[in-house]
Design a protein around this motif. Structure first.
Motif, PDB file in Angstrom:
ATOM      1  N   TRP A 139      45.535  28.060  84.801  1.00 19.66           N
ATOM      2  CA  TRP A 139      44.202  28.690  84.704  1.00 19.66           C
ATOM      3  C   TRP A 139      43.384  28.368  85.946  1.00 19.66           C
ATOM      4  O   TRP A 139      42.684  29.234  86.488  1.00 19.66           O
ATOM      5  CB  TRP A 139      43.509  28.178  83.448  1.00 19.66           C
ATOM      6  CG  TRP A 139      42.160  28.777  83.185  1.00 19.66           C
ATOM      7  CD1 TRP A 139      41.893  29.916  82.477  1.00 19.66           C
ATOM      8  CD2 TRP A 139      40.895  28.282  83.641  1.00 19.66           C
ATOM      9  NE1 TRP A 139      40.536  30.154  82.450  1.00 19.66           N
ATOM     10  CE2 TRP A 139      39.895  29.169  83.172  1.00 19.66           C
ATOM     11  CE3 TRP A 139      40.507  27.195  84.407  1.00 19.66           C
ATOM     12  CZ2 TRP A 139      38.544  28.992  83.426  1.00 19.66           C
ATOM     13  CZ3 TRP A 139      39.161  26.997  84.673  1.00 19.66           C
ATOM     14  CH2 TRP A 139      38.189  27.886  84.190  1.00 19.66           C
ATOM     15  N   HIS A 140      43.427  27.139  86.390  1.00 15.85           N
ATOM     16  CA  HIS A 140      42.690  26.690  87.573  1.00 15.85           C
ATOM     17  C   HIS A 140      43.104  27.508  88.805  1.00 15.85           C
ATOM     18  O   HIS A 140      42.246  27.972  89.578  1.00 15.85           O
ATOM     19  CB  HIS A 140      42.983  25.202  87.798  1.00 15.85           C
ATOM     20  CG  HIS A 140      42.415  24.640  89.059  1.00 15.85           C
ATOM     21  ND1 HIS A 140      41.123  24.167  89.159  1.00 15.85           N
ATOM     22  CD2 HIS A 140      42.972  24.473  90.296  1.00 15.85           C
ATOM     23  CE1 HIS A 140      40.911  23.721  90.394  1.00 15.85           C
ATOM     24  NE2 HIS A 140      42.016  23.896  91.096  1.00 15.85           N
ATOM     25  N   ILE A 141      44.385  27.699  88.987  1.00 17.34           N
ATOM     26  CA  ILE A 141      44.881  28.439  90.151  1.00 17.34           C
ATOM     27  C   ILE A 141      44.500  29.917  90.052  1.00 17.34           C
ATOM     28  O   ILE A 141      44.016  30.518  91.025  1.00 17.34           O
ATOM     29  CB  ILE A 141      46.405  28.271  90.278  1.00 17.34           C
ATOM     30  CG1 ILE A 141      46.745  26.802  90.591  1.00 17.34           C
ATOM     31  CG2 ILE A 141      46.969  29.182  91.364  1.00 17.34           C
ATOM     32  CD1 ILE A 141      48.235  26.483  90.535  1.00 17.34           C
ATOM     33  N   ARG A 142      44.693  30.512  88.881  1.00 13.24           N
ATOM     34  CA  ARG A 142      44.348  31.927  88.700  1.00 13.24           C
ATOM     35  C   ARG A 142      42.862  32.178  88.919  1.00 13.24           C
ATOM     36  O   ARG A 142      42.458  33.224  89.447  1.00 13.24           O
ATOM     37  CB  ARG A 142      44.723  32.399  87.284  1.00 13.24           C
ATOM     38  CG  ARG A 142      46.188  32.550  87.018  1.00 13.24           C
ATOM     39  CD  ARG A 142      46.437  33.398  85.771  1.00 13.24           C
ATOM     40  NE  ARG A 142      45.618  32.972  84.640  1.00 13.24           N
ATOM     41  CZ  ARG A 142      46.000  32.077  83.740  1.00 13.24           C
ATOM     42  NH1 ARG A 142      47.187  31.489  83.867  1.00 13.24           N
ATOM     43  NH2 ARG A 142      45.211  31.755  82.731  1.00 13.24           N
ATOM     44  N   SER A 143      42.027  31.231  88.518  1.00 10.56           N
ATOM     45  CA  SER A 143      40.579  31.409  88.595  1.00 10.56           C
ATOM     46  C   SER A 143      40.020  31.149  89.988  1.00 10.56           C
ATOM     47  O   SER A 143      38.833  31.405  90.230  1.00 10.56           O
ATOM     48  CB  SER A 143      39.885  30.480  87.582  1.00 10.56           C
ATOM     49  OG  SER A 143      40.347  30.750  86.270  1.00 10.56           O
ATOM     50  N   GLY A 144      40.843  30.639  90.888  1.00  7.29           N
ATOM     51  CA  GLY A 144      40.384  30.374  92.254  1.00  7.29           C
ATOM     52  C   GLY A 144      39.375  29.233  92.330  1.00  7.29           C
ATOM     53  O   GLY A 144      38.483  29.236  93.193  1.00  7.29           O
ATOM     54  N   CYS A 145      39.506  28.258  91.444  1.00  6.86           N
ATOM     55  CA  CYS A 145      38.554  27.150  91.402  1.00  6.86           C
ATOM     56  C   CYS A 145      38.907  26.090  92.448  1.00  6.86           C
ATOM     57  O   CYS A 145      40.079  25.836  92.728  1.00  6.86           O
ATOM     58  CB  CYS A 145      38.561  26.490  90.026  1.00  6.86           C
ATOM     59  SG  CYS A 145      38.336  27.659  88.659  1.00  6.86           S
ATOM     60  N   ASP A 146      37.873  25.465  93.000  1.00  6.83           N
ATOM     61  CA  ASP A 146      38.085  24.266  93.815  1.00  6.83           C
ATOM     62  C   ASP A 146      38.183  23.042  92.912  1.00  6.83           C
ATOM     63  O   ASP A 146      39.010  22.153  93.129  1.00  6.83           O
ATOM     64  CB  ASP A 146      36.936  24.078  94.810  1.00  6.83           C
ATOM     65  CG  ASP A 146      36.890  25.162  95.863  1.00  6.83           C
ATOM     66  OD1 ASP A 146      37.969  25.536  96.367  1.00  6.83           O
ATOM     67  OD2 ASP A 146      35.785  25.642  96.175  1.00  6.83           O
ATOM     68  N   ILE A 147      37.296  22.993  91.913  1.00  7.78           N
ATOM     69  CA  ILE A 147      37.263  21.892  90.965  1.00  7.78           C
ATOM     70  C   ILE A 147      37.115  22.471  89.562  1.00  7.78           C
ATOM     71  O   ILE A 147      36.264  23.338  89.336  1.00  7.78           O
ATOM     72  CB  ILE A 147      36.083  20.931  91.241  1.00  7.78           C
ATOM     73  CG1 ILE A 147      36.160  20.358  92.659  1.00  7.78           C
ATOM     74  CG2 ILE A 147      36.045  19.802  90.212  1.00  7.78           C
ATOM     75  CD1 ILE A 147      34.907  19.603  93.083  1.00  7.78           C
ATOM     76  N   THR A 148      37.932  22.020  88.642  1.00  7.62           N
ATOM     77  CA  THR A 148      37.766  22.394  87.235  1.00  7.62           C
ATOM     78  C   THR A 148      37.370  21.160  86.446  1.00  7.62           C
ATOM     79  O   THR A 148      38.033  20.125  86.520  1.00  7.62           O
ATOM     80  CB  THR A 148      39.051  23.001  86.654  1.00  7.62           C
ATOM     81  OG1 THR A 148      39.301  24.271  87.266  1.00  7.62           O
ATOM     82  CG2 THR A 148      38.926  23.190  85.145  1.00  7.62           C
ATOM     83  N   GLU A 149      36.273  21.275  85.709  1.00 10.56           N
ATOM     84  CA  GLU A 149      35.825  20.198  84.824  1.00 10.56           C
ATOM     85  C   GLU A 149      36.145  20.596  83.390  1.00 10.56           C
ATOM     86  O   GLU A 149      35.800  21.694  82.947  1.00 10.56           O
ATOM     87  CB  GLU A 149      34.327  19.957  84.981  1.00 10.56           C
ATOM     88  CG  GLU A 149      33.792  18.825  84.117  1.00 10.56           C
ATOM     89  CD  GLU A 149      32.291  18.640  84.262  1.00 10.56           C
ATOM     90  OE1 GLU A 149      31.826  17.493  84.307  1.00 10.56           O
ATOM     91  OE2 GLU A 149      31.569  19.664  84.324  1.00 10.56           O
TER      92      GLU A 149
END
Length: 343
Positions: A139-149
């Motif tokens: 999910w983190h990679i698909r969403s293009g996030c730098d940081i996921t909390e």
């Protein structure tokens, strides 16, 4: 290779409200559920998610934690490559409640320089939950996030962060320029330059930060519906294995809705309680709604209700101890408790 995760567990947190139970051990080593320690949950989650390199950063009173973890064999982390790493803290001040102190990480930068995992999970050591981090990484990679909390479904931040290892290293190295001391500082700064995402975990999760929620969460383990949410067959919560004989129940004893570990001798009445290994309960004693830790001895004709006994406590014959669900009666490790002492 690119989707491999590095595990980073901050074990420095000290909750003053739990002082009587963590003066001689770290919060990470606090017993839970009769056979587990707090760190078992996050460590098992990491191992079950395919993480093969885990760094633990403790601060103080970590002897019992090191004894519990050992070489990491019980979590399949005693490896020639990667495995379990233990990085005691230098003297750090004012960081007791910050998950992932960058100063602490900076003192052990070689670990990060040598890691081959592209992403890292930075987590606290005191959350009771069972989660596979692989879907979170996807999910983190698909969403293009730098940081996921990670957030719980009730909206509370769980103080667990997913980030590229290279970005984590950058945050550590530039901490003096940015003023960031931990991951929480980064995600709470409204002026940061990063894409911060919030992912909701909708399973069972409790952050243990007080006597009251330590006690209430422990009591919830006696509910089969809660137990089934937390202890999953395909995602087991692993712990140090102890060799003990089966518990012995003397004729006339009575046990209802109670978890009892190995090596106990029960010669009284026990209801709605959690009993750790090696506990002895005498004849005529009644134990209700209690948490009794390893090798405690409760002599004959005692009455305990809503009580937490730390390890090696001896309760003398005829003693009565009563607390409440909101304010359980807590006895420190190694204490001798008796009628004359109480008076």
């Amino acid at each position: 290779m690119k989707r491999r995760l590095l595990g980073v567990i901050d074990a420095t947190t000290y909750h003053e409200d739990l002082e009587d139970l963590i003066t001689h051990r770290s919060l990470a080593a606090l017993p839970f559920g009769g056979r587990y320690r707090m760190i078992d949950f996050i460590l098992s989650n990491m191992v079950n998610s395919g993480i093969r390199s885990v760094a633990i950063f403790p601060k103080q009173q970590y002897r019992s934690l090191m004894d519990h973890l050992g070489s990491g064999k019980n979590w399949d982390l005693n490896r020639k490559r990667d495995g379990l790493f233990f990085f005691p803290s230098p003297i750090l001040e004012n960081d007791q409640n910050k998950v992932g102190s960058f100063d602490h990480f900076a003192a052990n930068m070689d670990y990060f320089y040598r890691s081959t995992q592209e992403y890292a999970i930075i987590a606290n050591c005191y959350t009771v939950f069972n989660m596979n981090f692989k879907p979170l990484l996807d999910w983190h990679i698909r969403s293009g996030c730098d940081i996921t909390e990670l957030h719980h479904k009730d909206g509370q931040p769980m103080e667990i962060y997913l980030v590229k290892t290279s970005l984590l290293m950058k945050l550590i190295e530039t901490r003096n320029e940015t003023g960031y001391t931990c991951m929480k500082d980064v995600v709470r700064d409204i002026h940061h330059e990063y894409t911060v995402c919030h992912h909701v975990y909708d399973g069972y999760a409790v952050m243990i930060d007080s006597f009251q929620n330590y006690y209430s969460t422990s009591m919830e383990m006696l509910n089969p519906a809660v137990w089934k949410q937390l202890f999953l067959k395909d995602q087991p919560i692993l712990t140090k294995v102890k060799d003990e004989p089966p518990s012995k129940y003397i004729k006339g004893s009575s046990v209802k809705n109670t978890m009892i570990a190995n090596g106990c001798i029960i010669n009284g009445t026990v209801e709605n309680s959690i009993i750790s290994r090696g506990v002895k309960i005498g004849k005529g004693s009644v134990i209700k709604n209690c948490i009794i830790m390893q090798k405690c001895q409760i002599e004959d004709n005692c009455y305990l209700d809503s009580v937490i006994l730390d390890k090696d406590v001896k309760v003398q014959a005829g003693t009565q101890l009563t607390g409440t669900a909101q304010n359980p009666y807590v006895i420190r490790k190694g204490t001798k408790q008796g009628v004359l002492i109480n008076s």
